[in-house]
Design an enzyme around this catalytic site. Structure first.
Site, short mmCIF file in Angstrom:
data_model
loop_
_atom_site.label_atom_id
_atom_site.label_comp_id
_atom_site.label_asym_id
_atom_site.label_seq_id
_atom_site.Cartn_x
_atom_site.Cartn_y
_atom_site.Cartn_z
N CYS A 84 64.95 81.38 105.93
CA CYS A 84 64.54 82.61 106.60
C CYS A 84 65.20 82.72 107.98
O CYS A 84 66.40 82.90 108.06
CB CYS A 84 63.01 82.69 106.67
SG CYS A 84 62.40 84.38 106.91
N HIS A 172 61.20 81.75 100.95
CA HIS A 172 60.56 80.49 101.33
C HIS A 172 60.37 79.58 100.11
O HIS A 172 59.37 79.69 99.40
CB HIS A 172 59.21 80.77 102.00
CG HIS A 172 59.34 81.36 103.36
ND1 HIS A 172 59.47 80.59 104.50
CD2 HIS A 172 59.40 82.65 103.77
CE1 HIS A 172 59.59 81.38 105.55
NE2 HIS A 172 59.56 82.64 105.14
N GLU A 174 59.51 76.60 100.10
CA GLU A 174 58.46 75.61 100.35
C GLU A 174 57.09 76.07 99.88
O GLU A 174 56.18 75.25 99.71
CB GLU A 174 58.41 75.24 101.85
CG GLU A 174 57.94 76.34 102.78
CD GLU A 174 59.04 77.27 103.27
OE1 GLU A 174 58.87 77.85 104.36
OE2 GLU A 174 60.06 77.43 102.56
#
Length: 516
Positions: A84, A172, A174
């Site tokens: 990002c 993202h 994660e």
């Protein structure tokens, strides 16, 4: 012995709420990593000897901010993954362009992978479900980067440097919402950075025991044992490492859950044969809290008295050189965050007691590198009971903040019984692990009730159950009505001091999880 820190990833934090998630995903792959502020010294980055570097997301706009990745990151020759904001600053620092998006994008999106050869998308399907959370976008990649994935709202969803192992993603990986996020992290950490997966519970236990033995030698160690997850795992690992050199002090405040003090002694003193000194301080706490109604005052009194009693007992232990504490890695990050991070820190960490001023003790923190989920796995590896490790969180002041207003002995006993019934039924109905936290609250008001032909004028118990990922926000748990009815009936019938049970349907925000 395996050096579990030999292959490691450096994560530079630009203030994303997801930064700790990045670290947890890297560790789940089996590789050690640490988080540091984005503006950490260049020499530190150079000497850290990372196998790869990850640049986190962040709340700023690249074009409005002077917050950039340190140039040393791109000069070391190690692989870099920008997530990002991390991608945006990397592209911009290499001659690309970033602008505000016409429309912010928050939520799930489908990306199309354009190139999956020898990069972060290796062995993945061309369409991927990912989680977007951004207000800016890369509009020009510059001469050094090529686009390797795109989506409808983010034409530049992922990039790769044409000559160097630098990669960036606008989404993202994660978060659990990105369907194959773990695969992307693994491709970067293992395939591109070449890390061996050395970070596992067996190696961590072996490494910790060796480090503790080397550090402590023949000295004695004191640990304040609460029965909570962190102090319990510290007790178990220290006992394996140094045996009788460890003395645990368990201060029984009288504000624990029903029979919790006995359970702590049974697990540690009887089953594990650890030297535990149990201090029955119930009356001292009740005396100190008499007439006190303000929640903050109650917390301060409980905290100070706990430390005073711990200090009194610790001073009696001869030749003790070390004080062990259950500090975990998220505590370390939060403490650093107060001074360094751009993330909004919700609360700072204060270990109960700290180092007593008059005692010349050195601090021992065996869990300092571990996240909570890793601490629990470590506990299982050390033989601690599953139900102890995966219990719901319990506040430091205990039932002191679950009894509204003044604390009295009869209030404590009433709440303990009601709370135990609620917990017991949650386990019986396989609901305990479906909620993040569940407990009873004692309300010091009386309500009329009828049992048989007799009127009763007794106290009210509120039941609270929430579902949460990080406890920063929470929704009230939608428990079945039949279940709540059963719990209510049991409490009113079995706990004579209660005539009414209510269920709390307040989320966080606007409410907090605890009532005080």
């Amino acid at each position: 012995m395996t050096d579990i820190h030999n292959h490691k990833i450096l994560i530079l934090d630009f203030g994303s709420q997801y930064t700790q998630l990045i670290a947890r995903r890297v560790r789940e792959v089996g590789v050690f990593c640490e988080i540091f502020p984005h503006d950490v010294a260049a020499d530190f980055i150079k000497n850290y000897q990372a196998k790869g570097i990850i640049l986190s997301g962040g709340p700023e706009s690249v074009y409005d901010s002077d917050v950039k990745a340190p140039e040393i990151v791109f000069e070391l020759g190690v692989p870099v993954l920008g997530i990002c904001y991390g991608m945006q600053t990397m592209v911009m620092q290499h001659g690309g362009e970033v602008k505000g998006a016409d429309q912010s994008e928050f939520g799930k999106a489908i990306i199309n992978i354009l190139n999956s050869t020898n990069n972060i998308f290796s062995n993945m399907e061309h369409e991927q479900l990912v989680w977007m959370s951004h207000s800016d976008k890369v509009t020009q990649t510059g001469e050094h980067f090529e686009i390797i994935a795109s989506s409808t709202n983010a034409p530049v969803a992922a990039v790769a440097h044409k000559n160097k192992p630098f990669f960036g993603v606008q989404f993202h990986p994660e978060t659990t919402h990105t369907e194959n996020g773990k695969q992307i992290i693994e491709n970067f950490v293992v395939n591109i950075c070449g890390c061996d997966t050395l970070w596992n519970i067996e190696n961590i236990i072996e490494n910790d025991i060796k480090e503790i033995k080397q550090k402590v030698g023949t000295d004695k160690v004191i640990l304040g044992l609460s029965g909570g997850v962190d102090s319990s795992v510290v007790a178990a690992i220290l006992h394996q490492a140094i045996g009788d050199q460890l003395t645990c002090i368990f201060v029984d405040t009288g504000l624990l859950r029903l029979n919790e003090g006995d359970q702590v002694m049974q697990v540690f003193a009887e089953h594990m044969d650890i030297n535990v000194i149990r201090i029955n301080a119930k009356n001292r706490f009740l005396d100190a809290l008499r007439g006190i109604c303000d929640p903050e005052q109650k917390r301060k009194i409980i905290g100070k008295l706990f430390v005073d009693i711990f200090d009194e007992e610790a001073a009696k232990i001869e030749n003790a050189k070390w004080l062990a504490q259950g500090t975990i890695y998220s505590d370390v990050i939060e403490s650093a965050g107060n001074n360094q991070s751009k993330a909004h820190v919700i609360k700072s960490h204060h270990n109960v007691g700290g180092l007593p001023k008059e005692m010349k003790l050195k601090l021992l923190e065996p869990l300092r590198e571990l996240f909570k989920d890793e601490v629990r796995k470590l506990g299982l590896g050390l033989g601690l009971p599953y139900n102890m490790l995966y219990r719901h969180p319990f506040p430091g002041p205990g039932l002191g903040v679950r009894i509204l207003g003044e604390i009295k002995k009869e209030y404590v006993e009433t709440l303990q019984k009601a709370d135990a019934i609620f917990t017991e039924e949650l386990y019986k109905h396989n609901l305990y692990h479906d909620v993040s936290q569940a407990f009873g609250v004692f309300l010091p008001v009386k309500s009329v009730g009828v049992v048989g032909d007799q009127r009763r004028y007794e106290y009210v118990i509120a039941l609270r159950a929430v579902v949460s990922i990080d406890f920063m926000t929470a929704t009230w748990a939608n428990l079945p009505y039949d279940f709540l009815s059963l719990v209510s009936n049991r409490i009113v019938n079995e706990v004579k001091q209660v005539s009414r049970v209510v269920y709390d349907v307040t989320g966080k925000p606007p409410g907090t999880i605890e009532w005080e």
